[in-house]
Design a protein around this motif. Structure first.
Motif, PDB file in Angstrom:
ATOM      1  N   GLU A 267      -1.639  17.989  -5.203  1.00  0.00           N
ATOM      2  CA  GLU A 267      -2.592  17.272  -6.053  1.00  0.00           C
ATOM      3  C   GLU A 267      -1.872  16.569  -7.206  1.00  0.00           C
ATOM      4  O   GLU A 267      -2.174  15.420  -7.544  1.00  0.00           O
ATOM      5  CB  GLU A 267      -3.634  18.252  -6.593  1.00  0.00           C
ATOM      6  CG  GLU A 267      -4.686  17.609  -7.485  1.00  0.00           C
ATOM      7  CD  GLU A 267      -5.661  18.626  -8.044  1.00  0.00           C
ATOM      8  OE1 GLU A 267      -6.391  18.274  -9.000  1.00  0.00           O
ATOM      9  OE2 GLU A 267      -5.697  19.766  -7.546  1.00  0.00           O
ATOM     10  N   LYS A 268      -0.889  17.242  -7.793  1.00  0.00           N
ATOM     11  CA  LYS A 268      -0.133  16.651  -8.897  1.00  0.00           C
ATOM     12  C   LYS A 268       0.576  15.378  -8.454  1.00  0.00           C
ATOM     13  O   LYS A 268       0.511  14.343  -9.131  1.00  0.00           O
ATOM     14  CB  LYS A 268       0.886  17.662  -9.430  1.00  0.00           C
ATOM     15  CG  LYS A 268       1.747  17.143 -10.563  1.00  0.00           C
ATOM     16  CD  LYS A 268       2.748  18.198 -11.033  1.00  0.00           C
ATOM     17  CE  LYS A 268       3.644  17.665 -12.140  1.00  0.00           C
ATOM     18  NZ  LYS A 268       4.647  18.687 -12.565  1.00  0.00           N
ATOM     19  N   ALA A 269       1.244  15.434  -7.301  1.00  0.00           N
ATOM     20  CA  ALA A 269       1.939  14.252  -6.794  1.00  0.00           C
ATOM     21  C   ALA A 269       0.952  13.139  -6.461  1.00  0.00           C
ATOM     22  O   ALA A 269       1.209  11.957  -6.712  1.00  0.00           O
ATOM     23  CB  ALA A 269       2.760  14.627  -5.563  1.00  0.00           C
ATOM     24  N   GLY A 270      -0.193  13.528  -5.886  1.00  0.00           N
ATOM     25  CA  GLY A 270      -1.203  12.535  -5.534  1.00  0.00           C
ATOM     26  C   GLY A 270      -1.736  11.796  -6.744  1.00  0.00           C
ATOM     27  O   GLY A 270      -1.910  10.571  -6.717  1.00  0.00           O
ATOM     28  N   LYS A 271      -1.997  12.526  -7.825  1.00  0.00           N
ATOM     29  CA  LYS A 271      -2.493  11.888  -9.047  1.00  0.00           C
ATOM     30  C   LYS A 271      -1.459  10.923  -9.616  1.00  0.00           C
ATOM     31  O   LYS A 271      -1.792   9.831 -10.079  1.00  0.00           O
ATOM     32  CB  LYS A 271      -2.845  12.953 -10.087  1.00  0.00           C
ATOM     33  CG  LYS A 271      -4.119  13.715  -9.779  1.00  0.00           C
ATOM     34  CD  LYS A 271      -4.409  14.750 -10.859  1.00  0.00           C
ATOM     35  CE  LYS A 271      -5.729  15.464 -10.606  1.00  0.00           C
ATOM     36  NZ  LYS A 271      -6.001  16.501 -11.640  1.00  0.00           N
ATOM     37  N   SER A 272      -0.194  11.324  -9.573  1.00  0.00           N
ATOM     38  CA  SER A 272       0.866  10.471 -10.097  1.00  0.00           C
ATOM     39  C   SER A 272       0.991   9.175  -9.297  1.00  0.00           C
ATOM     40  O   SER A 272       1.055   8.079  -9.855  1.00  0.00           O
ATOM     41  CB  SER A 272       2.192  11.229 -10.083  1.00  0.00           C
ATOM     42  OG  SER A 272       3.257  10.408 -10.510  1.00  0.00           O
TER      43      SER A 272
ATOM     44  N   ALA B 289       0.849  -1.191   0.000  1.00  0.00           N
ATOM     45  CA  ALA B 289       0.000   0.000   0.000  1.00  0.00           C
ATOM     46  C   ALA B 289       0.885   1.242   0.000  1.00  0.00           C
ATOM     47  O   ALA B 289       2.081   1.161   0.317  1.00  0.00           O
ATOM     48  CB  ALA B 289      -0.933   0.008   1.209  1.00  0.00           C
ATOM     49  N   VAL B 290       0.281   2.377  -0.340  1.00  0.00           N
ATOM     50  CA  VAL B 290       1.022   3.631  -0.427  1.00  0.00           C
ATOM     51  C   VAL B 290       0.198   4.743   0.210  1.00  0.00           C
ATOM     52  O   VAL B 290      -1.020   4.832   0.000  1.00  0.00           O
ATOM     53  CB  VAL B 290       1.326   4.017  -1.890  1.00  0.00           C
ATOM     54  CG1 VAL B 290       2.234   5.240  -1.939  1.00  0.00           C
ATOM     55  CG2 VAL B 290       1.938   2.867  -2.653  1.00  0.00           C
TER      56      VAL B 290
ATOM     57  N   ALA C  58      -1.295   7.848  -7.287  1.00  0.00           N
ATOM     58  CA  ALA C  58      -2.531   7.070  -7.404  1.00  0.00           C
ATOM     59  C   ALA C  58      -2.584   6.322  -8.728  1.00  0.00           C
ATOM     60  O   ALA C  58      -3.057   5.174  -8.793  1.00  0.00           O
ATOM     61  CB  ALA C  58      -3.739   7.981  -7.261  1.00  0.00           C
ATOM     62  N   ARG C  59      -2.080   6.964  -9.788  1.00  0.00           N
ATOM     63  CA  ARG C  59      -2.081   6.322 -11.105  1.00  0.00           C
ATOM     64  C   ARG C  59      -1.195   5.074 -11.091  1.00  0.00           C
ATOM     65  O   ARG C  59      -1.600   3.994 -11.533  1.00  0.00           O
ATOM     66  CB  ARG C  59      -1.584   7.318 -12.155  1.00  0.00           C
ATOM     67  CG  ARG C  59      -1.651   6.796 -13.593  1.00  0.00           C
ATOM     68  CD  ARG C  59      -1.121   7.832 -14.565  1.00  0.00           C
ATOM     69  NE  ARG C  59      -1.817   9.103 -14.427  1.00  0.00           N
ATOM     70  CZ  ARG C  59      -1.265  10.225 -13.980  1.00  0.00           C
ATOM     71  NH1 ARG C  59       0.018  10.235 -13.603  1.00  0.00           N
ATOM     72  NH2 ARG C  59      -1.960  11.342 -13.888  1.00  0.00           N
ATOM     73  N   THR C  60       0.000   5.231 -10.571  1.00  0.00           N
ATOM     74  CA  THR C  60       0.921   4.095 -10.524  1.00  0.00           C
ATOM     75  C   THR C  60       0.413   3.006  -9.590  1.00  0.00           C
ATOM     76  O   THR C  60       0.474   1.811  -9.915  1.00  0.00           O
ATOM     77  CB  THR C  60       2.316   4.557 -10.066  1.00  0.00           C
ATOM     78  OG1 THR C  60       2.772   5.611 -10.929  1.00  0.00           O
ATOM     79  CG2 THR C  60       3.314   3.417 -10.105  1.00  0.00           C
ATOM     80  N   ALA C  61      -0.103   3.402  -8.437  1.00  0.00           N
ATOM     81  CA  ALA C  61      -0.631   2.420  -7.494  1.00  0.00           C
ATOM     82  C   ALA C  61      -1.843   1.708  -8.069  1.00  0.00           C
ATOM     83  O   ALA C  61      -2.009   0.482  -7.903  1.00  0.00           O
ATOM     84  CB  ALA C  61      -0.997   3.102  -6.179  1.00  0.00           C
ATOM     85  N   GLY C  62      -2.694   2.443  -8.772  1.00  0.00           N
ATOM     86  CA  GLY C  62      -3.877   1.831  -9.375  1.00  0.00           C
ATOM     87  C   GLY C  62      -3.520   0.802 -10.429  1.00  0.00           C
ATOM     88  O   GLY C  62      -4.139  -0.264 -10.517  1.00  0.00           O
TER      89      GLY C  62
END
Length: 453
Positions: free
Chosen positions: A209-214, A202-203, A216-220
């Motif tokens: 927001e920019k870092a979060g999207k990045s 998990a992460v 979340a994208r990789t984790a997803g």
């Protein structure tokens, strides 16, 4: 091998030079975390709680050293650094005293002879943390996550690498097994590769927001659970009946603490017109009284921003808003990483200082006709971390709680995190919760156990 430096933002001096971890080093640290997982998870919760008590005691013993380190690396006023370390000890004490109850099996009555929910640890959790509260952000994640039986890898902001290393040593000195909590000196590419590794379960990220999207994208893409605490542009709503004499200090602190570098700071002051003039006079007078200077001086309240580029970014947001009609009541002076406490009025909803997160000592003031317009204006945001409302009409305040879809709503106090209460946002401010029961259960496998005898 890539190298980088940490610098004191107050005087520009180089503090230390670090070599970025190689891929082999990062994998070795992950292997250590995985190797200790089973032993750590099998330890009695009471024993893990005792280690957390050790952490709390060490934090208090070392609070001046840690506060000085934060001041040197990111410019936090020393006195506020002391408070941050004391708060870290508080969250450790909270989980040390409550983790056994919070993690206890939950008995469920079913057709089985026995059925319950078992809160099992997940494994190794990766934390990506920011510089603005370099100890608190980490400890509020680590205290519940480790106590639930997980291990952790920390990727901290590069400009607070010294704090990152100190936190790893803190856990070792408290008696935690080697590999339980480790600090990484890694860049964006290395972190993306690490998230894809099956050893990371998990992460969690606190950041932009920019870092979060990045993340979340990789984790997803790799089916990893995430908790994201992102930015905010919290509203401070001032109704016409607010007690300014009692609460003006709170309102100023809500914006200016940590030199305004806080996700949950009051950033948009939405003030009913009947009290607007009195509010602006008292607010401006109080902000003028805040002492700027050397962050190591105990009476300094406004230090420097953590990096000069951050001050430049704030200046750009202010300049664009002024071009659109905002007026400067106070401040708007920058000297390298220092940005003077600034108040803007005539702020409208199309300006950067209204729409965007402003990370620094800037208060944007918006005059509204009445309570209804105040609530509508506050709710007009892509972000949803928290809001605060000042009024003597508590019944009316309670009635509008659901009209602002934020993660927190504070009446007659500033938005703040408390180990006893869940903390997190909505909309572009992220998802998931830290602290309290919700925080310690974010990174567990809520396993259903069903027994027939």
């Amino acid at each position: 091998m890539k190298e980088y430096q940490t610098k004191n933002p107050y005087n520009g001096s180089v503090i230390a030079t670090y070599s970025q971890d190689t891929a082999a080093t990062i994998n070795s640290k992950l292997d250590k975390a995985i190797a200790i997982e089973a032993t750590w998870a099998d330890m009695e919760i009471a024993d893990r709680c005792q280690l957390l008590t050790n952490v709390a005691e060490l934090l208090i013993d070392r609070k001046e050293d840690y506060a000085k380190l934060m001041t040197q690396e990111m410019g936090k006023p020393f006195s506020q650094g002391i408070s941050e370390i004391e708060k870290c000890a508080w969250v450790c004490d909270f989980y040390a005293h409550n983790a056994e109850d919070l993690l206890a099996d939950e008995i469920i009555e079913t057709d089985a002879d026995e059925s319950f929910i078992s809160n099992d640890s997940l494994g190794c959790v990766l934390a990506v943390m920011p510089w603005n509260y370099p100890f608190w952000q980490v400890i509020r994640f680590a205290a519940p996550t480790l106590t639930a039986g997980n291990t952790a890898l920390l990727k901290h902001a590069q400009n607070v690498t010294g704090c990152s290393i100190a936190i790893e040593q803190l856990f070792l000195d408290a008696g935690y097994p080697v590999g339980c909590f480790q600090s990484l000196k890694a860049g964006h590419e290395e972190i993306e590769k690490l998230i894809a590794n099956d050893g990371i379960k998990a992460v969690t990220l606190t950041g932009s927001e920019k870092a979060g999207k990045s993340i979340a994208r990789t984790a997803g893409e790799n089916l990893k659970k995430t908790v994201l605490e992102l930015g905010g542009n919290n509203a401070c709503i001032v109704w016409e009946d607010a007690d300014l004499d009692q609460y003006i200090d709170t309102m100023v602190t809500a914006r200016m603490q940590n030199t305004g570098q806080s996700c949950i700071a009051a950033k948009r002051f939405i003030v009913c017109e009947d009290i607007y003039d009195a509010f602006l006079e008292k607010f401006t007078k109080k902000v003028k009284s805040l002492k700027s200077g050397d962050p190591m001086d105990e009476d300094t309240f406004i230090g420097v921003m953590a990096r000069e580029d951050l001050a430049e970014e704030l200046q750009e947001q202010v300049n664009k808003s002024i071009k659109q009609g905002a007026k400067v009541v106070l401040g708007n002076m920058r000297n390298e990483a220092y940005f003077s406490p600034t108040i803007l009025t005539d702020v409208t909803e199309d300006m950067p200082v209204f729409k965007e997160e402003t990370f620094g000592p800037l208060a944007a003031i918006i005059k509204v006709k009445d309570r209804d317009e105040a609530i509508a204006t506050a709710a007009n945001s892509r972000l949803g971390l928290g809001s605060m409302l000042f009024t003597e009409d508590i019944d009316a305040a309670m009635a509008i709680i659901s009209k602002i879809p934020d993660g927190a709503f504070f009446i007659n106090d500033m938005v703040k995190s408390d180990p006893r209460l869940p903390f997190g946002g909505t909309k572009a401010s992220g998802y998931g919760r830290e602290l309290s029961r919700e925080g310690i259960l974010e990174f567990v496998n809520k396993k259903t156990v069903y027994i027939k005898k």
